[in-house]
Motif scaffolding. Structure first.
Motif, PDB file in Angstrom:
ATOM      1  N   ALA A  98     -94.108 -19.549 -85.087  1.00  0.00           N
ATOM      2  CA  ALA A  98     -93.563 -19.443 -83.726  1.00  0.00           C
ATOM      3  C   ALA A  98     -94.358 -20.309 -82.757  1.00  0.00           C
ATOM      4  CB  ALA A  98     -93.565 -17.986 -83.275  1.00  0.00           C
ATOM      5  N   GLU A  99     -95.679 -20.366 -82.925  1.00  0.00           N
ATOM      6  CA  GLU A  99     -96.502 -21.214 -82.057  1.00  0.00           C
ATOM      7  C   GLU A  99     -96.183 -22.692 -82.266  1.00  0.00           C
ATOM      8  OE1 GLU A  99     -98.364 -20.501 -79.387  1.00  0.00           O
ATOM      9  OE2 GLU A  99     -97.511 -18.523 -79.757  1.00  0.00           O
ATOM     10  N   GLU A 100     -95.913 -23.082 -83.503  1.00  0.00           N
ATOM     11  CA  GLU A 100     -95.502 -24.467 -83.786  1.00  0.00           C
ATOM     12  C   GLU A 100     -94.206 -24.774 -83.024  1.00  0.00           C
ATOM     13  OE1 GLU A 100     -95.712 -28.249 -85.894  1.00  0.00           O
ATOM     14  OE2 GLU A 100     -97.184 -26.711 -85.452  1.00  0.00           O
ATOM     15  N   TRP A 101     -93.255 -23.847 -83.085  1.00  0.00           N
ATOM     16  CA  TRP A 101     -91.978 -24.031 -82.380  1.00  0.00           C
ATOM     17  C   TRP A 101     -92.187 -24.074 -80.868  1.00  0.00           C
ATOM     18  CZ3 TRP A 101     -88.074 -20.159 -85.053  1.00  0.00           C
ATOM     19  CH2 TRP A 101     -88.020 -20.444 -86.425  1.00  0.00           C
ATOM     20  N   ARG A 102     -93.040 -23.184 -80.352  1.00  0.00           N
ATOM     21  CA  ARG A 102     -93.306 -23.172 -78.900  1.00  0.00           C
ATOM     22  C   ARG A 102     -93.977 -24.470 -78.460  1.00  0.00           C
ATOM     23  NH1 ARG A 102     -91.976 -18.378 -76.918  1.00  0.00           N
ATOM     24  NH2 ARG A 102     -92.144 -16.565 -78.265  1.00  0.00           N
ATOM     25  N   SER A 103     -94.829 -25.015 -79.292  1.00  0.00           N
ATOM     26  CA  SER A 103     -95.482 -26.286 -78.984  1.00  0.00           C
ATOM     27  C   SER A 103     -94.437 -27.401 -78.864  1.00  0.00           C
ATOM     28  CB  SER A 103     -96.509 -26.617 -80.068  1.00  0.00           C
ATOM     29  OG  SER A 103     -97.064 -27.879 -79.858  1.00  0.00           O
ATOM     30  N   ILE A 104     -93.488 -27.417 -79.776  1.00  0.00           N
ATOM     31  CA  ILE A 104     -92.410 -28.408 -79.716  1.00  0.00           C
ATOM     32  C   ILE A 104     -91.572 -28.191 -78.458  1.00  0.00           C
ATOM     33  CG2 ILE A 104     -90.284 -29.185 -80.848  1.00  0.00           C
ATOM     34  CD1 ILE A 104     -91.795 -28.511 -83.548  1.00  0.00           C
ATOM     35  N   ALA A 105     -91.209 -26.942 -78.196  1.00  0.00           N
ATOM     36  CA  ALA A 105     -90.421 -26.629 -76.997  1.00  0.00           C
ATOM     37  C   ALA A 105     -91.190 -26.988 -75.727  1.00  0.00           C
ATOM     38  CB  ALA A 105     -90.038 -25.154 -76.989  1.00  0.00           C
ATOM     39  N   GLY A 106     -92.510 -26.893 -75.782  1.00  0.00           N
ATOM     40  CA  GLY A 106     -93.339 -27.230 -74.628  1.00  0.00           C
ATOM     41  C   GLY A 106     -93.282 -28.692 -74.236  1.00  0.00           C
ATOM     42  N   GLU A 107     -92.808 -29.549 -75.124  1.00  0.00           N
ATOM     43  CA  GLU A 107     -92.654 -30.966 -74.809  1.00  0.00           C
ATOM     44  C   GLU A 107     -91.376 -31.254 -74.024  1.00  0.00           C
ATOM     45  OE1 GLU A 107     -93.208 -33.674 -78.045  1.00  0.00           O
ATOM     46  OE2 GLU A 107     -94.717 -32.393 -78.987  1.00  0.00           O
ATOM     47  N   LEU A 108     -90.512 -30.250 -73.921  1.00  0.00           N
ATOM     48  CA  LEU A 108     -89.218 -30.444 -73.263  1.00  0.00           C
ATOM     49  C   LEU A 108     -89.324 -30.245 -71.759  1.00  0.00           C
ATOM     50  CD1 LEU A 108     -87.026 -28.399 -75.755  1.00  0.00           C
ATOM     51  CD2 LEU A 108     -87.183 -30.900 -75.597  1.00  0.00           C
ATOM     52  N   LYS A 109     -88.533 -31.009 -71.042  1.00  0.00           N
ATOM     53  CA  LYS A 109     -88.371 -30.820 -69.605  1.00  0.00           C
ATOM     54  C   LYS A 109     -87.101 -29.997 -69.403  1.00  0.00           C
ATOM     55  CE  LYS A 109     -90.505 -35.211 -68.276  1.00  0.00           C
ATOM     56  NZ  LYS A 109     -91.087 -35.608 -69.533  1.00  0.00           N
ATOM     57  N   ASP A 110     -86.879 -29.551 -68.165  1.00  0.00           N
ATOM     58  CA  ASP A 110     -85.653 -28.805 -67.870  1.00  0.00           C
ATOM     59  C   ASP A 110     -84.435 -29.553 -68.376  1.00  0.00           C
ATOM     60  OD1 ASP A 110     -86.978 -26.745 -66.687  1.00  0.00           O
ATOM     61  OD2 ASP A 110     -86.715 -27.487 -64.640  1.00  0.00           O
ATOM     62  N   ASN A 111     -83.491 -28.812 -68.918  1.00  0.00           N
ATOM     63  CA  ASN A 111     -82.216 -29.332 -69.415  1.00  0.00           C
ATOM     64  C   ASN A 111     -82.332 -30.252 -70.623  1.00  0.00           C
ATOM     65  OD1 ASN A 111     -80.740 -27.904 -67.450  1.00  0.00           O
ATOM     66  ND2 ASN A 111     -81.222 -29.487 -65.950  1.00  0.00           N
ATOM     67  N   GLN A 112     -83.497 -30.310 -71.249  1.00  0.00           N
ATOM     68  CA  GLN A 112     -83.626 -31.047 -72.498  1.00  0.00           C
ATOM     69  C   GLN A 112     -83.502 -30.079 -73.661  1.00  0.00           C
ATOM     70  OE1 GLN A 112     -87.376 -33.278 -72.172  1.00  0.00           O
ATOM     71  NE2 GLN A 112     -86.130 -35.130 -71.963  1.00  0.00           N
ATOM     72  N   SER A 113     -83.273 -30.643 -74.840  1.00  0.00           N
ATOM     73  CA  SER A 113     -83.153 -29.800 -76.027  1.00  0.00           C
ATOM     74  C   SER A 113     -83.844 -30.467 -77.218  1.00  0.00           C
ATOM     75  CB  SER A 113     -81.688 -29.527 -76.348  1.00  0.00           C
ATOM     76  OG  SER A 113     -81.013 -30.739 -76.609  1.00  0.00           O
ATOM     77  N   ALA A 114     -84.249 -29.613 -78.155  1.00  0.00           N
ATOM     78  CA  ALA A 114     -84.903 -30.097 -79.368  1.00  0.00           C
ATOM     79  C   ALA A 114     -84.258 -29.434 -80.577  1.00  0.00           C
ATOM     80  CB  ALA A 114     -86.397 -29.779 -79.342  1.00  0.00           C
ATOM     81  N   LEU A 115     -84.232 -30.179 -81.677  1.00  0.00           N
ATOM     82  CA  LEU A 115     -83.780 -29.679 -82.963  1.00  0.00           C
ATOM     83  C   LEU A 115     -84.971 -29.672 -83.908  1.00  0.00           C
ATOM     84  CD1 LEU A 115     -81.568 -28.941 -85.111  1.00  0.00           C
ATOM     85  CD2 LEU A 115     -81.352 -31.428 -85.503  1.00  0.00           C
ATOM     86  N   ILE A 116     -85.150 -28.553 -84.617  1.00  0.00           N
ATOM     87  CA  ILE A 116     -86.132 -28.449 -85.690  1.00  0.00           C
ATOM     88  C   ILE A 116     -85.348 -28.182 -86.972  1.00  0.00           C
ATOM     89  CG2 ILE A 116     -87.994 -27.061 -86.676  1.00  0.00           C
ATOM     90  CD1 ILE A 116     -88.856 -26.382 -83.796  1.00  0.00           C
TER      91      ILE A 116
END
Length: 180
Positions: free
Chosen positions: A104-122
Protein backbone atom coordinates in the motif's frame (compact mmCIF):
# COMPACT_ATOMS: atom_id res chain seq x y z
CA UNK A 1 -8.66 14.74 -7.60
CA UNK A 2 -5.94 12.14 -8.42
CA UNK A 3 -7.03 8.62 -9.40
CA UNK A 4 -5.00 5.46 -8.92
CA UNK A 5 -6.02 2.40 -10.93
CA UNK A 6 -4.36 -0.91 -10.02
CA UNK A 7 -4.87 -3.97 -12.23
CA UNK A 8 -3.63 -7.52 -12.35
CA UNK A 9 -1.76 -8.53 -15.49
CA UNK A 10 -3.55 -10.42 -18.25
CA UNK A 11 -3.20 -14.08 -19.28
CA UNK A 12 0.14 -15.51 -20.31
CA UNK A 13 1.24 -18.67 -22.09
CA UNK A 14 2.26 -20.77 -19.09
CA UNK A 15 4.83 -21.79 -18.13
CA UNK A 16 6.31 -18.98 -20.22
CA UNK A 17 6.58 -15.38 -19.12
CA UNK A 18 4.92 -13.76 -22.15
CA UNK A 19 1.27 -13.00 -22.85
CA UNK A 20 -0.98 -15.33 -24.78
CA UNK A 21 -2.98 -14.01 -27.73
CA UNK A 22 -6.12 -14.17 -25.56
CA UNK A 23 -4.29 -12.10 -22.96
CA UNK A 24 -3.29 -9.45 -25.50
CA UNK A 25 -6.88 -9.28 -26.77
CA UNK A 26 -8.33 -8.91 -23.27
CA UNK A 27 -5.80 -6.25 -22.26
CA UNK A 28 -6.48 -4.30 -25.44
CA UNK A 29 -10.23 -4.35 -24.83
CA UNK A 30 -9.80 -3.27 -21.20
CA UNK A 31 -7.35 -0.54 -22.26
CA UNK A 32 -9.93 0.85 -24.69
CA UNK A 33 -12.38 1.33 -21.82
CA UNK A 34 -10.11 3.01 -19.28
CA UNK A 35 -7.58 5.80 -18.95
CA UNK A 36 -5.90 7.90 -20.13
CA UNK A 37 -3.12 7.74 -17.54
CA UNK A 38 -0.43 10.29 -16.73
CA UNK A 39 1.81 7.66 -15.11
CA UNK A 40 2.03 3.93 -15.86
CA UNK A 41 3.93 1.70 -13.46
CA UNK A 42 4.43 -2.06 -13.69
CA UNK A 43 6.44 -4.75 -12.00
CA UNK A 44 9.62 -5.80 -13.76
CA UNK A 45 8.03 -9.05 -14.97
CA UNK A 46 7.32 -9.37 -18.71
CA UNK A 47 3.62 -10.21 -18.24
CA UNK A 48 3.01 -6.94 -16.37
CA UNK A 49 5.00 -4.82 -18.84
CA UNK A 50 3.32 -6.49 -21.83
CA UNK A 51 -0.13 -6.00 -20.25
CA UNK A 52 0.38 -2.23 -19.99
CA UNK A 53 1.61 -2.09 -23.58
CA UNK A 54 -1.29 -4.26 -24.82
CA UNK A 55 -3.65 -1.89 -23.00
CA UNK A 56 -2.20 0.86 -25.18
CA UNK A 57 -0.01 2.64 -22.64
CA UNK A 58 3.65 3.63 -22.55
CA UNK A 59 5.47 2.71 -19.36
CA UNK A 60 6.66 5.45 -17.05
CA UNK A 61 8.53 3.22 -14.62
CA UNK A 62 8.97 -0.29 -13.29
CA UNK A 63 9.22 -1.34 -9.66
CA UNK A 64 10.50 -4.65 -8.32
CA UNK A 65 8.21 -4.19 -5.29
CA UNK A 66 5.16 -4.52 -7.54
CA UNK A 67 6.14 -8.06 -8.53
CA UNK A 68 8.01 -9.66 -5.64
CA UNK A 69 5.92 -11.81 -3.33
CA UNK A 70 7.66 -14.19 -0.94
CA UNK A 71 6.39 -17.77 -1.27
CA UNK A 72 5.66 -17.81 2.47
CA UNK A 73 3.19 -14.93 2.02
CA UNK A 74 1.60 -16.54 -1.05
CA UNK A 75 1.17 -19.78 0.87
CA UNK A 76 -0.20 -17.99 3.95
CA UNK A 77 -2.98 -16.23 2.02
CA UNK A 78 -3.89 -19.46 0.18
CA UNK A 79 -4.21 -17.55 -3.10
CA UNK A 80 -6.44 -17.57 -5.07
CA UNK A 81 -8.70 -16.74 -2.18
CA UNK A 82 -11.58 -14.31 -1.70
CA UNK A 83 -10.75 -10.88 -0.34
CA UNK A 84 -12.64 -11.27 2.93
CA UNK A 85 -10.66 -14.44 3.75
CA UNK A 86 -7.38 -12.75 2.82
CA UNK A 87 -8.26 -9.77 5.05
CA UNK A 88 -8.78 -12.14 8.00
CA UNK A 89 -5.41 -13.78 7.32
CA UNK A 90 -3.76 -10.34 7.16
CA UNK A 91 -5.20 -9.49 10.59
CA UNK A 92 -3.78 -12.71 12.11
CA UNK A 93 -0.46 -13.02 10.26
CA UNK A 94 2.18 -10.36 11.00
CA UNK A 95 4.21 -11.08 7.85
CA UNK A 96 1.12 -10.75 5.63
CA UNK A 97 0.09 -7.57 7.40
CA UNK A 98 3.55 -6.05 6.93
CA UNK A 99 3.53 -7.01 3.25
CA UNK A 100 0.05 -5.50 2.76
CA UNK A 101 1.14 -2.24 4.40
CA UNK A 102 4.38 -2.12 2.39
CA UNK A 103 2.53 -2.71 -0.89
CA UNK A 104 0.00 0.00 0.00
CA UNK A 105 2.88 2.39 0.75
CA UNK A 106 4.37 1.64 -2.69
CA UNK A 107 1.00 2.52 -4.25
CA UNK A 108 0.67 5.68 -2.13
CA UNK A 109 4.16 6.74 -3.21
CA UNK A 110 3.13 6.40 -6.85
CA UNK A 111 -0.13 8.27 -6.20
CA UNK A 112 1.90 10.96 -4.44
CA UNK A 113 3.51 11.86 -7.76
CA UNK A 114 0.13 12.85 -9.18
CA UNK A 115 -1.26 16.36 -9.31
CA UNK A 116 -4.97 17.15 -9.10
CA UNK A 117 -6.98 15.53 -11.90
CA UNK A 118 -4.12 13.25 -12.92
CA UNK A 119 -4.29 9.48 -12.91
CA UNK A 120 -1.90 6.56 -12.68
CA UNK A 121 -2.10 2.92 -13.72
CA UNK A 122 -0.25 0.17 -11.84
CA UNK A 123 -0.04 -3.32 -13.35
CA UNK A 124 0.84 -5.95 -10.78
CA UNK A 125 0.12 -9.59 -9.93
CA UNK A 126 -2.30 -11.94 -8.22
CA UNK A 127 -2.10 -12.02 -4.40
CA UNK A 128 -0.01 -8.83 -4.47
CA UNK A 129 -3.01 -6.84 -5.70
CA UNK A 130 -5.35 -8.25 -3.04
CA UNK A 131 -2.84 -7.63 -0.25
CA UNK A 132 -2.08 -4.12 -1.51
CA UNK A 133 -5.76 -3.21 -1.68
CA UNK A 134 -6.35 -4.47 1.87
CA UNK A 135 -3.36 -2.43 3.03
CA UNK A 136 -4.57 0.61 1.08
CA UNK A 137 -8.12 0.41 2.46
CA UNK A 138 -7.67 -1.14 5.93
CA UNK A 139 -11.23 -0.39 7.07
CA UNK A 140 -13.14 -1.53 3.98
CA UNK A 141 -15.99 -4.03 4.00
CA UNK A 142 -14.15 -6.85 2.25
CA UNK A 143 -17.18 -9.14 2.18
CA UNK A 144 -18.50 -6.99 -0.69
CA UNK A 145 -15.27 -7.34 -2.71
CA UNK A 146 -15.81 -10.98 -3.66
CA UNK A 147 -13.40 -13.50 -5.14
CA UNK A 148 -9.72 -13.16 -5.96
CA UNK A 149 -8.86 -10.55 -8.57
CA UNK A 150 -8.88 -12.09 -12.06
CA UNK A 151 -6.88 -11.21 -15.13
CA UNK A 152 -7.07 -7.46 -15.97
CA UNK A 153 -9.29 -6.85 -12.94
CA UNK A 154 -8.43 -4.54 -10.11
CA UNK A 155 -9.30 -1.42 -8.17
CA UNK A 156 -9.74 2.32 -8.75
CA UNK A 157 -8.88 4.52 -5.79
CA UNK A 158 -9.84 8.18 -5.55
CA UNK A 159 -10.98 10.75 -3.03
CA UNK A 160 -14.52 12.02 -2.74
CA UNK A 161 -15.14 14.86 -0.27
CA UNK A 162 -11.83 14.09 1.45
CA UNK A 163 -12.55 10.38 1.89
CA UNK A 164 -10.68 7.66 0.05
CA UNK A 165 -12.95 5.55 -2.11
CA UNK A 166 -12.40 2.21 -3.79
CA UNK A 167 -14.17 0.94 -6.88
CA UNK A 168 -13.78 -2.74 -7.70
CA UNK A 169 -12.97 -3.27 -11.40
CA UNK A 170 -14.18 -6.61 -12.73
CA UNK A 171 -14.01 -7.83 -16.33
CA UNK A 172 -17.41 -7.07 -17.91
CA UNK A 173 -19.64 -10.07 -18.52
CA UNK A 174 -19.46 -9.69 -22.33
CA UNK A 175 -15.67 -10.30 -22.09
CA UNK A 176 -15.92 -13.39 -19.89
CA UNK A 177 -15.32 -15.74 -22.85
CA UNK A 178 -11.94 -14.13 -23.46
CA UNK A 179 -11.20 -13.96 -19.73
CA UNK A 180 -11.68 -17.70 -19.07
Amino acid sequence: MPVLEVRRHTMRSKPGQHLSQQGVTLASLIGNSTGPFDLVWTSEKPRAIETAIAMGYTLTRQSAALGNLPKSILDAVAWPNDLESISKIVRRNNACERFARAQAEEWRSIAGELKDNQSALIVTHGAIIELGAIGFMPNATYSTWGDAIGYCEGFRFSQVEGLETCELLRVPSHLQLIHN
